[in-house]
Scaffold this motif. Structure first.
Motif, PDB file in Angstrom:
ATOM      1  N   MET A  18      25.243  55.028  18.826  1.00 54.92           N
ATOM      2  CA  MET A  18      24.417  53.854  18.493  1.00 54.92           C
ATOM      3  C   MET A  18      24.604  52.718  19.501  1.00 54.92           C
ATOM      4  O   MET A  18      23.904  51.713  19.424  1.00 54.92           O
ATOM      5  CB  MET A  18      24.775  53.352  17.091  1.00 54.92           C
ATOM      6  CG  MET A  18      24.586  54.360  15.985  1.00 54.92           C
ATOM      7  SD  MET A  18      22.895  54.479  15.433  1.00 54.92           S
ATOM      8  CE  MET A  18      22.617  52.867  14.792  1.00 54.92           C
ATOM      9  N   ARG A  19      25.597  52.858  20.413  1.00 50.22           N
ATOM     10  CA  ARG A  19      25.940  51.790  21.366  1.00 50.22           C
ATOM     11  C   ARG A  19      26.200  50.492  20.602  1.00 50.22           C
ATOM     12  O   ARG A  19      25.629  49.444  20.890  1.00 50.22           O
ATOM     13  CB  ARG A  19      24.831  51.577  22.407  1.00 50.22           C
ATOM     14  CG  ARG A  19      24.426  52.793  23.191  1.00 50.22           C
ATOM     15  CD  ARG A  19      25.530  53.237  24.149  1.00 50.22           C
ATOM     16  NE  ARG A  19      25.080  54.166  25.153  1.00 50.22           N
ATOM     17  CZ  ARG A  19      25.086  55.494  25.014  1.00 50.22           C
ATOM     18  NH1 ARG A  19      25.502  56.031  23.903  1.00 50.22           N
ATOM     19  NH2 ARG A  19      24.681  56.275  25.983  1.00 50.22           N
ATOM     20  N   MET A  20      27.102  50.591  19.611  1.00 54.17           N
ATOM     21  CA  MET A  20      27.320  49.475  18.707  1.00 54.17           C
ATOM     22  C   MET A  20      28.816  49.254  18.475  1.00 54.17           C
ATOM     23  O   MET A  20      29.569  50.207  18.264  1.00 54.17           O
ATOM     24  CB  MET A  20      26.638  49.793  17.366  1.00 54.17           C
ATOM     25  CG  MET A  20      26.831  48.764  16.303  1.00 54.17           C
ATOM     26  SD  MET A  20      25.884  49.143  14.800  1.00 54.17           S
ATOM     27  CE  MET A  20      26.536  50.735  14.313  1.00 54.17           C
ATOM     28  N   VAL A  21      29.229  47.991  18.537  1.00 56.78           N
ATOM     29  CA  VAL A  21      30.592  47.590  18.206  1.00 56.78           C
ATOM     30  C   VAL A  21      30.553  46.952  16.821  1.00 56.78           C
ATOM     31  O   VAL A  21      29.709  46.099  16.542  1.00 56.78           O
ATOM     32  CB  VAL A  21      31.149  46.592  19.235  1.00 56.78           C
ATOM     33  CG1 VAL A  21      32.469  45.999  18.767  1.00 56.78           C
ATOM     34  CG2 VAL A  21      31.313  47.263  20.589  1.00 56.78           C
ATOM     35  N   VAL A  22      31.475  47.376  15.966  1.00 54.88           N
ATOM     36  CA  VAL A  22      31.571  46.842  14.608  1.00 54.88           C
ATOM     37  C   VAL A  22      32.993  46.348  14.416  1.00 54.88           C
ATOM     38  O   VAL A  22      33.948  47.003  14.822  1.00 54.88           O
ATOM     39  CB  VAL A  22      31.250  47.926  13.555  1.00 54.88           C
ATOM     40  CG1 VAL A  22      31.363  47.374  12.150  1.00 54.88           C
ATOM     41  CG2 VAL A  22      29.871  48.523  13.803  1.00 54.88           C
TER      42      VAL A  22
END
Length: 131
Positions: A18-22
């Motif tokens: 997702m190319r996502m940092v959480v």
């Protein structure tokens, strides 16, 4: 970047697909900055395996280099602050400060250098401080 409630022991993660940092919304400002920088390290290197120790080490080194100002570190060490005090002054946790020292600082004959490149005279920062 996204904020969520994350089940311990995790405080954040990088989802490569997702190319996502959480990161967890319960983090203190220092924890948040350190977790975000670490997860950005995973994104920078394109890490996909969450259980790879080398990937974790690389992400920590990336975060330490991103968050620790070498000049400020040198001044704080020179005035005699201990590592916990230096970490607090720099706004990082003790682990990232330790990683910064291990991966970015080279001490040679009373001088300390950070972020070395290849060859003589190729250090980005050089400072004389107590060793």
């Amino acid at each position: 970047m996204h904020v969520a409630h994350i089940t311990p022991p995790y405080r954040g993660f990088y989802d490569h697909d997702m190319r996502m940092v959480v990161y967890d919304f319960n983090l203190s400002p220092i924890e948040r900055d350190c977790v975000l920088a670490h997860e950005l390290g995973h994104a920078f290197y394109g890490h996909q395996d969450r259980h790879d120790q080398q990937a974790e080490d690389d992400a920590d080194a990336y975060a330490a280099a991103l968050l620790v100002d070498p000049d400020r570190y040198a001044r704080l060490e020179h005035i005699g602050l201990n590592p916990d005090e230096i970490a607090e002054e720099l706004g990082v946790n003790e682990k990232l400060l330790r990683v910064f020292v291990e991966t970015q600082v080279t001490r040679i004959r009373g001088a300390a250098y950070s972020t070395s490149r290849m060859g003589q005279g190729q250090f980005r920062h050089a400072a004389r401080w107590a060793v």
